[in-house]
Design an enzyme around this catalytic site. Structure first.
Site, PDB file in Angstrom:
ATOM      1  N   ASP A 190     -54.308 -24.512  18.155  1.00  0.00           N
ATOM      2  CA  ASP A 190     -55.649 -24.901  18.586  1.00  0.00           C
ATOM      3  C   ASP A 190     -55.720 -26.377  18.942  1.00  0.00           C
ATOM      4  O   ASP A 190     -56.455 -26.782  19.846  1.00  0.00           O
ATOM      5  CB  ASP A 190     -56.670 -24.583  17.491  1.00  0.00           C
ATOM      6  CG  ASP A 190     -56.997 -23.101  17.419  1.00  0.00           C
ATOM      7  OD1 ASP A 190     -56.534 -22.345  18.302  1.00  0.00           O
ATOM      8  OD2 ASP A 190     -57.723 -22.693  16.483  1.00  0.00           O
ATOM      9  N   LYS A 204     -56.528 -30.580  23.186  1.00  0.00           N
ATOM     10  CA  LYS A 204     -56.012 -31.637  24.052  1.00  0.00           C
ATOM     11  C   LYS A 204     -56.027 -31.199  25.515  1.00  0.00           C
ATOM     12  O   LYS A 204     -56.295 -32.005  26.421  1.00  0.00           O
ATOM     13  CB  LYS A 204     -54.583 -31.998  23.616  1.00  0.00           C
ATOM     14  CG  LYS A 204     -53.920 -33.086  24.453  1.00  0.00           C
ATOM     15  CD  LYS A 204     -54.591 -34.428  24.298  1.00  0.00           C
ATOM     16  CE  LYS A 204     -53.821 -35.522  25.019  1.00  0.00           C
ATOM     17  NZ  LYS A 204     -54.479 -36.845  24.916  1.00  0.00           N
ATOM     18  N   ASP A 218     -69.728 -37.938   2.519  1.00  0.00           N
ATOM     19  CA  ASP A 218     -68.492 -38.468   3.083  1.00  0.00           C
ATOM     20  C   ASP A 218     -68.536 -38.478   4.603  1.00  0.00           C
ATOM     21  O   ASP A 218     -67.650 -39.045   5.250  1.00  0.00           O
ATOM     22  CB  ASP A 218     -67.295 -37.629   2.623  1.00  0.00           C
ATOM     23  CG  ASP A 218     -66.959 -37.861   1.154  1.00  0.00           C
ATOM     24  OD1 ASP A 218     -67.570 -38.758   0.538  1.00  0.00           O
ATOM     25  OD2 ASP A 218     -66.097 -37.130   0.622  1.00  0.00           O
ATOM     26  N   TYR A 254     -63.466 -27.290  11.365  1.00  0.00           N
ATOM     27  CA  TYR A 254     -63.783 -28.252  10.310  1.00  0.00           C
ATOM     28  C   TYR A 254     -65.108 -27.898   9.639  1.00  0.00           C
ATOM     29  O   TYR A 254     -65.248 -27.959   8.414  1.00  0.00           O
ATOM     30  CB  TYR A 254     -63.833 -29.643  10.933  1.00  0.00           C
ATOM     31  CG  TYR A 254     -63.874 -30.811   9.976  1.00  0.00           C
ATOM     32  CD1 TYR A 254     -63.670 -30.663   8.601  1.00  0.00           C
ATOM     33  CD2 TYR A 254     -64.095 -32.101  10.464  1.00  0.00           C
ATOM     34  CE1 TYR A 254     -63.700 -31.759   7.751  1.00  0.00           C
ATOM     35  CE2 TYR A 254     -64.127 -33.204   9.623  1.00  0.00           C
ATOM     36  CZ  TYR A 254     -63.937 -33.021   8.266  1.00  0.00           C
ATOM     37  OH  TYR A 254     -63.964 -34.106   7.426  1.00  0.00           O
ATOM     38  N   ALA A 304     -69.183 -33.030   1.996  1.00  0.00           N
ATOM     39  CA  ALA A 304     -69.304 -33.416   0.587  1.00  0.00           C
ATOM     40  C   ALA A 304     -70.572 -34.224   0.336  1.00  0.00           C
ATOM     41  O   ALA A 304     -70.506 -35.374  -0.098  1.00  0.00           O
ATOM     42  CB  ALA A 304     -68.065 -34.202   0.140  1.00  0.00           C
TER      43      ALA A 304
END
Length: 294
Positions: A74, A79, A179, A192, A214
């Site tokens: 992936d 890219k 975070d 993500y 977080a």
């Protein structure tokens, strides 16, 4: 038919699949153009027929290309979109890695899948992107200021949290003490964002999702918004700078920089085999529907 081929890495486990792809294409009535750096990597490990053309970079891509092959995982495909950009060339992701959520073909079915694609037995899934504008401007994101998966804000060089003041359509939403924060497309919802507790969103849904990383304010939850929303972010913290990534491209921003995110003015076309679907991919990759009682 004219096909461009791009890859980033070469490893021993992918050798047989790369050779299979190139051998299959040589027996088709197609013109194949390999990105020069990728061809150099391959040439150091195996012989490739001289019948393949070379390009020093893919800035030379134009409307004469019918398909663009991304060989790898992936990350390689993410890219690849920086070469295709807004040209509308359909991308065929060939997964020679591990997970490959975005891939058209898995390495075990390359020959069969290539035959279908060359014969036109596929559909095109159009995927939305996020664009980023900053005040003041940031050189790292000019002119490629777009992301297929997500724009992610992360703290750097510290264990201290950062504060991300967040506005949607100029209305104050909240300040995430965390975070960082992820702004993901439906395509990026399985990346993500998913690992940080975000929802899985169908690629056809016209949404974006804000997913805190977080969060220290425990009432903070992922928030799904319409894709035409304008998102404004401003970061502050103990450190003077923080990191922003657009898929795999990373830049450093200073505190109080204003970030404006919105839907990009173009979409990326991903090739999908006719018999495949997003539901099939989820079931295979996330092992949904399997009976774990045995």
């Amino acid at each position: 038919m004219k096909i461009g081929i791009y890859g980033q890495f070469y490893h021993s486990e992918s050798e047989m699949y790369i050779q299979l792809i190139l051998d299959s294409l040589q027996h088709k009535d197609v013109e194949v153009v390999i990105e020069e750096k990728f061809l150099d990597i391959i040439d150091r490990n195996q012989h490739i027929s001289d019948s393949f053309s070379k390009l020093s970079t893919f800035t030379e891509l134009d409307s004469s290309y019918d398909l663009f092959f991304s060989i790898g995982g992936d990350g390689t495909l993410l890219k690849a979109i920086t070469f295709v950009r807004d040209m509308g060339i359909p991308i065929v992701g060939i997964n020679t890695g591990r997970l490959g959520f975005l891939a058209t073909l898995q390495k075990e079915k390359i020959s069969e899948g290539l035959n279908q694609i060359i014969n036109g037995q596929y559909t095109v899934s159009e995927r939305s992107l996020i664009s980023l504008e900053t005040d003041p401007p940031v050189d790292e994101f000019t002119p490629m200021n777009f992301a297929l998966n997500e724009v992610a804000i992360n703290r750097r060089n510290t264990t201290s949290m950062i504060r991300v003041d967040t506005y949607v359509n100029d209305n104050y939403l909240t300040s995430y003490w965390s975070d960082g924060l992820i702004v993901a497309t439906p395509t990026g919802s399985t990346g993500y964002s998913l690992s940080c507790g975000g929802p899985v969103i169908d690629p056809n849904a016209k949404n974006l999702v804000l997913t805190p990383i977080a969060p220290h304010n425990l009432n903070a939850r992922p928030f799904v918004i319409p894709e035409d929303s304008k998102i404004t972010l401003k970061v502050s913290g103990r450190e003077p700078t923080y990191l922003v990534s657009l898929d795999s491209r990373i830049g450093t921003l200073t505190n109080e920089t204003t970030m404006n995110l919105q839907l990009a003015p173009f979409r990326i076309k991903l090739v999908q085999l006719t018999a495949d679907s997003f539901i099939d991919t989820l079931r295979q990759k996330l092992l949904w529907g399997e009976d774990k009682r045995n």
